[in-house]
Design an enzyme around this catalytic site. Structure first.
Site, PDB file in Angstrom:
ATOM      1  N   SER A 151      -9.189  -6.355  -2.928  1.00 44.48           N
ATOM      2  CA  SER A 151      -8.786  -6.636  -1.555  1.00 44.48           C
ATOM      3  C   SER A 151      -9.912  -7.303  -0.776  1.00 44.48           C
ATOM      4  O   SER A 151     -10.358  -8.385  -1.149  1.00 44.48           O
ATOM      5  CB  SER A 151      -8.294  -5.351  -0.891  1.00 44.48           C
ATOM      6  OG  SER A 151      -7.588  -5.654   0.282  1.00 44.48           O
ATOM      7  N   HIS A 161      -0.682  -4.143  -4.605  1.00 41.43           N
ATOM      8  CA  HIS A 161      -1.952  -4.543  -4.016  1.00 41.43           C
ATOM      9  C   HIS A 161      -3.056  -3.777  -4.721  1.00 41.43           C
ATOM     10  O   HIS A 161      -3.046  -2.550  -4.755  1.00 41.43           O
ATOM     11  CB  HIS A 161      -1.956  -4.225  -2.519  1.00 41.43           C
ATOM     12  CG  HIS A 161      -3.187  -4.673  -1.793  1.00 41.43           C
ATOM     13  ND1 HIS A 161      -3.464  -5.996  -1.545  1.00 41.43           N
ATOM     14  CD2 HIS A 161      -4.215  -3.972  -1.254  1.00 41.43           C
ATOM     15  CE1 HIS A 161      -4.585  -6.094  -0.863  1.00 41.43           C
ATOM     16  NE2 HIS A 161      -5.072  -4.874  -0.688  1.00 41.43           N
ATOM     17  N   ASP A 200       2.169  -9.706  -2.373  1.00 44.92           N
ATOM     18  CA  ASP A 200       1.122  -8.741  -2.081  1.00 44.92           C
ATOM     19  C   ASP A 200       1.541  -7.808  -0.947  1.00 44.92           C
ATOM     20  O   ASP A 200       1.853  -8.245   0.165  1.00 44.92           O
ATOM     21  CB  ASP A 200      -0.171  -9.473  -1.719  1.00 44.92           C
ATOM     22  CG  ASP A 200      -1.319  -8.530  -1.474  1.00 44.92           C
ATOM     23  OD1 ASP A 200      -1.443  -8.023  -0.340  1.00 44.92           O
ATOM     24  OD2 ASP A 200      -2.083  -8.275  -2.415  1.00 44.92           O
TER      25      ASP A 200
END
Length: 419
Positions: A201, A364, A297
């Site tokens: 991330s 994610h 995502d």
């Protein structure tokens, strides 16, 4: 579709708080994944008990203070390091932690009262799972490497260098990055024969932005590559026609003076905020880079494409939490987002040295979770799970550029559903 137990969902609900900071909706979905790393979660086929995972202690970087390399609140930064052994004794994996960004003084003041802004609140031990696991059956290529998780406490993807004296905020991400690498070099990383910089991330974005810098720390003979997991954040239009993520990034870049550390080749022809978006940077990264990303995502859907701030009537509320509740027009909007992602990586994918794993999942961060990295029912493309795709690319066993067909064709996904 895999589903979490009631208990795991309850943890997610508690941790996935909604914060409205200076009018910007912040929903730090990554907190869910860090919770999962330390608690039991379940799939339909089997249970995975992270209590069996290796627990690695926190090391504070004592030398960081003299360099001004401190967290938002001025405390020392830190990392978790498990030494390599055997064939991996001189191999190093650096995993950059994720956890969103802070784009205003108010947001950063709040953040410094959490583990994302102060080492005072960081866990003293973290479970190493997925790409950090020390078990060959869970992490076949990197299990016996030196594996380091660098904690994230600056709020700008390890890129800022500024301060706000009135609010007692230190924006020192770039210095933290440099101090951590210098400290690890002194502990043996300088002798590495192979190294991999990875991140999830906001850490995945950092692994792109710092990739070439990481390469330059080592001799040319050292095999050095980078992996970005869920770091391909797009400069996309949200459902209201605005640019939620661009507004956030503009605040981060301006507040933390990120522009001074962005790639010159990008800054020379684009504005600093645009150069914080990986789509404008990846084409100029010289070091071999692997992009692992879900085409849909979950974080980008919830916090960038369809945040409540862009959806006051709540039309997207159910779809945002559970893709199976999306209407046909909503799915079409998400398909356009997928197409934008594929267009963004076209030039990048032409390089033989780069790798791709873009699956059509609502997910994610897939490298740190054991069920998505390498397990009996992990997501696959071409019958190959993520761990093997990354390993084959890193060791040049095969070229890896796998792009999934559009939703709903992939039945191997571990799709996230929020209550």
């Amino acid at each position: 579709m895999k589903v979490f137990s009631f208990w795991a969902v309850a943890v997610a609900v508690c941790l996935c708080r909604i914060w409205v900071v200076d009018g910007f909706f912040e929903m730090n979905e990554e907190e869910i994944f860090y919770a999962e790393a330390n608690a039991s979660y379940y799939t339909e086929s089997k249970a995975y008990n992270p209590n069996n995972a290796l627990l690695v202690g926190l090391t504070l970087i004592k030398s960081a203070a003299t360099k001004g390399a401190v967290c938002l609140d001025g405390t020392l930064p830190g990392y978790h390091w498990h030494r390599g052994y055997g064939s991996g004794a001189n191999s190093w994996l650096i995993q950059l932690e994720g956890g969103g960004w802070c784009n205003s003084v108010r947001a950063c003041v709040y953040r410094k009262t959490t583990r994302r802004g102060s080492s005072n609140y960081m866990e003293k031990q973290l479970a190493f799972t997925g790409i950090l696991s020390n078990k060959a059956v869970e992490n076949p290529d990197f299990f016996n490497w030196n594996r380091v998780k660098l904690r994230y406490c600056d709020g700008a993807s390890f890129m800022g260098d500024s301060e706000h004296k009135a609010a007692q905020l230190q924006f020192r991400g770039q210095r933290i990055w440099s101090a951590a690498i210098e400290d690890l070099m002194s502990k043996g990383m300088r002798y590495a024969n192979q190294a991999l910089l990875s991140g999830c991330s906001a850490g995945g974005l950092a692994s792109i932005l710092h990739c070439d810098e990481f390469r330059n720390f080592f001799p040319r003979k050292t095999r050095v590559k980078c992996l970005s997991d869920a770091g391909l954040f797009l400069d996309a239009v949200d459902i209201s026609g605005g640019r939620t993520l661009r507004n956030l990034y503009g605040g981060v870049v301006g507040l933390q003076r990120v522009q001074n550390n962005l790639p010159r080749i990008c800054i020379n022809h684009l504005d600093p905020t645009s150069c914080f978006f990986p789509q404008n940077v990846i084409g100029n990264v010289k070091t071999p880079l692997f992009i692992l990303n879900a085409a849909y995502d979950s974080w980008q859907i919830q916090s960038s494409l369809a945040p409540p701030s862009a959806d006051p009537a709540g039309y997207w509320s159910n779809c945002r939490k559970d893709h199976s509740k999306c209407s046909a027009p909503q799915i079409q909007f998400l398909q356009r987002f997928r197409n934008q992602m594929l267009n963004a990586i076209k030039g990048f994918s032409r390089s033989r040295q780069n790798g791709l794993f873009i699956n059509s999942c609502f997910a994610h961060c897939q490298s740190e979770r054991q069920d998505t990295w390498f397990g009996d029912n992990s997501p696959v493309l071409g019958n190959k799970p993520i761990a093997l795709a990354v390993g084959d690319w890193y060791f040049d066993r095969s070229g890896e550029k796998a792009i999934d067909c559009p939703y709903p064709c992939d039945s191997s996904c571990h799709n996230l559903v929020f209550r």
